[in-house]
Design a protein around this motif. Structure first.
Motif, PDB file in Angstrom:
ATOM      1  N   LEU A   1      -4.214   6.616  18.703  1.00 23.98           N
ATOM      2  CA  LEU A   1      -5.027   5.397  18.650  1.00 23.98           C
ATOM      3  C   LEU A   1      -5.488   5.125  17.221  1.00 23.98           C
ATOM      4  O   LEU A   1      -5.422   3.992  16.733  1.00 23.98           O
ATOM      5  CB  LEU A   1      -6.232   5.550  19.577  1.00 23.98           C
ATOM      6  N   ILE A   2      -5.948   6.189  16.543  1.00 24.23           N
ATOM      7  CA  ILE A   2      -6.377   6.045  15.144  1.00 24.23           C
ATOM      8  C   ILE A   2      -5.198   5.645  14.261  1.00 24.23           C
ATOM      9  O   ILE A   2      -5.312   4.776  13.391  1.00 24.23           O
ATOM     10  CB  ILE A   2      -7.002   7.367  14.646  1.00 24.23           C
ATOM     11  N   LEU A   3      -4.040   6.291  14.501  1.00 20.28           N
ATOM     12  CA  LEU A   3      -2.840   6.000  13.713  1.00 20.28           C
ATOM     13  C   LEU A   3      -2.401   4.544  13.878  1.00 20.28           C
ATOM     14  O   LEU A   3      -2.110   3.858  12.892  1.00 20.28           O
ATOM     15  CB  LEU A   3      -1.712   6.940  14.139  1.00 20.28           C
ATOM     16  N   ILE A   4      -2.387   4.072  15.126  1.00 16.40           N
ATOM     17  CA  ILE A   4      -1.891   2.722  15.412  1.00 16.40           C
ATOM     18  C   ILE A   4      -2.870   1.651  14.942  1.00 16.40           C
ATOM     19  O   ILE A   4      -2.466   0.600  14.423  1.00 16.40           O
ATOM     20  CB  ILE A   4      -1.604   2.580  16.924  1.00 16.40           C
ATOM     21  N   ASN A   5      -4.162   1.904  15.106  1.00 17.10           N
ATOM     22  CA  ASN A   5      -5.162   0.863  14.828  1.00 17.10           C
ATOM     23  C   ASN A   5      -5.662   0.849  13.385  1.00 17.10           C
ATOM     24  O   ASN A   5      -6.102  -0.206  12.906  1.00 17.10           O
ATOM     25  CB  ASN A   5      -6.360   1.028  15.760  1.00 17.10           C
TER      26      ASN A   5
ATOM     27  N   LEU B   1      -1.456   2.764  10.405  1.00 14.52           N
ATOM     28  CA  LEU B   1      -0.188   2.038  10.368  1.00 14.52           C
ATOM     29  C   LEU B   1      -0.328   0.577   9.922  1.00 14.52           C
ATOM     30  O   LEU B   1       0.527   0.088   9.177  1.00 14.52           O
ATOM     31  CB  LEU B   1       0.498   2.108  11.736  1.00 14.52           C
ATOM     32  N   PRO B   2      -1.380  -0.168  10.369  1.00 17.47           N
ATOM     33  CA  PRO B   2      -1.498  -1.557   9.894  1.00 17.47           C
ATOM     34  C   PRO B   2      -1.603  -1.664   8.375  1.00 17.47           C
ATOM     35  O   PRO B   2      -1.002  -2.559   7.766  1.00 17.47           O
ATOM     36  CB  PRO B   2      -2.773  -2.050  10.580  1.00 17.47           C
ATOM     37  N   VAL B   3      -2.362  -0.741   7.756  1.00 16.84           N
ATOM     38  CA  VAL B   3      -2.514  -0.774   6.297  1.00 16.84           C
ATOM     39  C   VAL B   3      -1.188  -0.448   5.616  1.00 16.84           C
ATOM     40  O   VAL B   3      -0.775  -1.119   4.651  1.00 16.84           O
ATOM     41  CB  VAL B   3      -3.603   0.222   5.848  1.00 16.84           C
ATOM     42  N   VAL B   4      -0.511   0.582   6.126  1.00 18.89           N
ATOM     43  CA  VAL B   4       0.786   0.967   5.562  1.00 18.89           C
ATOM     44  C   VAL B   4       1.804  -0.153   5.764  1.00 18.89           C
ATOM     45  O   VAL B   4       2.579  -0.496   4.856  1.00 18.89           O
ATOM     46  CB  VAL B   4       1.280   2.279   6.204  1.00 18.89           C
ATOM     47  N   PHE B   5       1.807  -0.734   6.956  1.00 18.05           N
ATOM     48  CA  PHE B   5       2.746  -1.817   7.262  1.00 18.05           C
ATOM     49  C   PHE B   5       2.513  -3.025   6.363  1.00 18.05           C
ATOM     50  O   PHE B   5       3.462  -3.658   5.889  1.00 18.05           O
ATOM     51  CB  PHE B   5       2.606  -2.216   8.733  1.00 18.05           C
ATOM     52  N   GLU B   6       1.248  -3.343   6.118  1.00 19.12           N
ATOM     53  CA  GLU B   6       0.909  -4.458   5.230  1.00 19.12           C
ATOM     54  C   GLU B   6       1.438  -4.218   3.821  1.00 19.12           C
ATOM     55  O   GLU B   6       1.962  -5.136   3.166  1.00 19.12           O
ATOM     56  CB  GLU B   6      -0.609  -4.647   5.206  1.00 19.12           C
TER      57      GLU B   6
ATOM     58  N   LYS C   1      -1.238  -0.295  -7.088  1.00 15.36           N
ATOM     59  CA  LYS C   1      -0.840  -1.160  -5.985  1.00 15.36           C
ATOM     60  C   LYS C   1      -0.105  -0.333  -4.925  1.00 15.36           C
ATOM     61  O   LYS C   1       0.613   0.616  -5.249  1.00 15.36           O
ATOM     62  CB  LYS C   1       0.056  -2.294  -6.498  1.00 15.36           C
ATOM     63  N   PHE C   2      -0.303  -0.683  -3.681  1.00 17.59           N
ATOM     64  CA  PHE C   2       0.302   0.003  -2.535  1.00 17.59           C
ATOM     65  C   PHE C   2      -0.153   1.455  -2.429  1.00 17.59           C
ATOM     66  O   PHE C   2       0.620   2.342  -2.042  1.00 17.59           O
ATOM     67  CB  PHE C   2       1.833  -0.047  -2.595  1.00 17.59           C
ATOM     68  N   ALA C   3      -1.413   1.729  -2.784  1.00 19.58           N
ATOM     69  CA  ALA C   3      -1.951   3.096  -2.727  1.00 19.58           C
ATOM     70  C   ALA C   3      -1.854   3.712  -1.331  1.00 19.58           C
ATOM     71  O   ALA C   3      -1.436   4.869  -1.200  1.00 19.58           O
ATOM     72  CB  ALA C   3      -3.400   3.111  -3.225  1.00 19.58           C
ATOM     73  N   PRO C   4      -2.219   2.991  -0.246  1.00 22.11           N
ATOM     74  CA  PRO C   4      -2.101   3.593   1.097  1.00 22.11           C
ATOM     75  C   PRO C   4      -0.665   3.967   1.450  1.00 22.11           C
ATOM     76  O   PRO C   4      -0.420   5.028   2.025  1.00 22.11           O
ATOM     77  CB  PRO C   4      -2.631   2.489   2.034  1.00 22.11           C
ATOM     78  N   LEU C   5       0.278   3.090   1.085  1.00 19.79           N
ATOM     79  CA  LEU C   5       1.693   3.360   1.373  1.00 19.79           C
ATOM     80  C   LEU C   5       2.175   4.586   0.609  1.00 19.79           C
ATOM     81  O   LEU C   5       2.821   5.482   1.179  1.00 19.79           O
ATOM     82  CB  LEU C   5       2.541   2.143   1.013  1.00 19.79           C
ATOM     83  N   LEU C   6       1.861   4.656  -0.676  1.00 17.59           N
ATOM     84  CA  LEU C   6       2.311   5.781  -1.502  1.00 17.59           C
ATOM     85  C   LEU C   6       1.634   7.086  -1.086  1.00 17.59           C
ATOM     86  O   LEU C   6       2.262   8.147  -1.077  1.00 17.59           O
ATOM     87  CB  LEU C   6       2.037   5.483  -2.983  1.00 17.59           C
TER      88      LEU C   6
END
Length: 387
Positions: free
Chosen positions: A98-102, A105-110, A258-263
């Motif tokens: 639930l934590i991962l999906i909500n 993942l939304p931040v990484v996906f963005e 930029k893209f700190a959460p993704l990296l």
């Protein structure tokens, strides 16, 4: 009478041998159909195999939580300790998902969407920055110039179209897992966890009946050692990846990358693969930072991430994993290379505990052969003295 019996046995032998040859010939003659039947069978039992794998992963957490519930002063809780332990483990998994999906993942996906939509612009900016470098710059070598000329006319964005990537991901997910298969796998895992003691006892009885006592004891010892290595590695690497991912994300966010959460997510995920994983993730992150933030920001990012990884390797990881697997880095790299070549990312991840188990088997075999040779040598020496 005996001659008739022997004659009959010979005929039976030749008859069954002929039948076996015909079966093998037909199987080879229709090899494609046979492999299709086998593949279909494994496709059908895939949910059961996945359920067994899930129950194996959750065995140790369920066992530890069950021990806690069994010591409860409430008789009802102590009596139903196993059921409560299974429910607790799956409830924790549900919360984590639930934590991962909500939240994650939304931040990484963005960040992924933003990167894909602007990749062509970042590419063109990088080319312009390269062209503006002085002619005597070390990066303006003939080799680099040839590489730039070869890729300069490419439309980078066509390789990173969001629709295509999402289509590939969704088709892969639909091909591998369906809702029915997931439900069956979860149900199978729950039943296996609920009846794990009976299943383990049955397997032990079967092994004790089939193998000699010494072989049976060695198998039990190898199984226990393998489980300890596997669970220690999985748990420690997963927890370590979370810590590294959070630390790197915070550090990059402070630096304005930029893209700190993704990296951060990428480095944390690949950090689960020893040695090679960290190098690959940091290399990709440095390239993205170089394109989006320039050379100086990429250099500072590399310095900060390398410092964090050294802290992790020398302080955090040893505290989490405790006693290490004691495997040579060269052997680890070899195992990861072979595992990745045959089984992809999953093979790279599971190669380390697998090679640790293989190392134990090989070392025990070598010790056994050395002891055997010493005993034989002593026997020969005693025989020579008697003579």
């Amino acid at each position: 009478m005996n001659e008739i019996k022997n004659h009959g046995k010979k005929w039976l032998y030749w008859f069954f041998l002929g039948v076996a040859i015909i079966v093998v010939y037909k199987a080879l003659d229709n090899f494609g159909d046979v492999m299709g039947v086998i593949a279909k069978f494994f496709e059908i039992i895939t949910p059961f195999l996945v359920g067994i794998f899930i129950s194996y992963l959750l065995y140790m957490p369920c066992k530890k939580i069950e021990e806690v519930y069994a010591k409860s002063k409430l008789k009802f809780v102590a009596k139903k300790a196993r059921g409560f332990s299974i429910f607790t483990v799956y409830f924790i998994i549900f919360l984590l998902l639930l934590i991962l999906i909500n939240f994650i993942l939304p931040v990484v996906f963005e960040s992924v969407v933003d990167l894909i939509n602007n990749i062509q612009n970042y590419y063109e900016i990088a080319i312009d920055n390269y062209n503006s470098l002085p002619d005597d710059n070390v990066l303006k070598s003939d080799v680099v110039n040839d590489m730039i000329q070869n890729i300069q006319n490419l439309d980078i964005k066509q390789y990173f179209q969001l629709e295509k990537i999402l289509a590939y991901v969704m088709s892969a997910i639909n091909a591998v897992t369906s809702l029915f298969n997931v439900i069956v796998a979860v149900i199978v895992s729950v039943y296996i966890l609920a009846e794990r003691v009976q299943i383990i006892n049955s397997i032990k009885k079967l092994a004790e009946a089939i193998f000699k006592e010494k072989t049976y004891k060695n198998l039990g010892r190898y199984f226990d050692n393998s489980n300890e290595i596997f669970f220690k590695f999985i748990a420690s690497q997963f927890l370590d990846a979370i810590i590294v991912g959070i630390l790197v994300t915070i550090a990059m966010s402070i630096m304005g990358i930029k893209f700190a959460p993704l990296l951060g997510f990428l480095i944390g995920l690949f950090n689960m693969i020893p040695y090679i994983g960290a190098i690959i993730a940091v290399g990709i992150s440095a390239l993205i930072t170089l394109i989006t933030g320039g050379l100086s920001q990429a250099i500072w990012m590399l310095i900060v991430v390398i410092i964090l990884q050294q802290i992790d390797a020398n302080i955090i990881n040893p505290k989490i994993i405790g006693q290490s697997l004691k495997i040579s880095p060269l052997l680890v790299i070899f195992a990861i290379t072979v595992g990745g070549a045959y089984f992809g990312i999953l093979g790279m991840f599971l190669a380390v505990p697998a090679i640790a188990v293989v190392r134990i088997l090989v070392e025990d075999y070598i010790d056994y052969k050395l002891v055997t040779k010493k005993i034989e040598k002593r026997g020969k020496e005693r025989g020579d003295k008697v003579c």
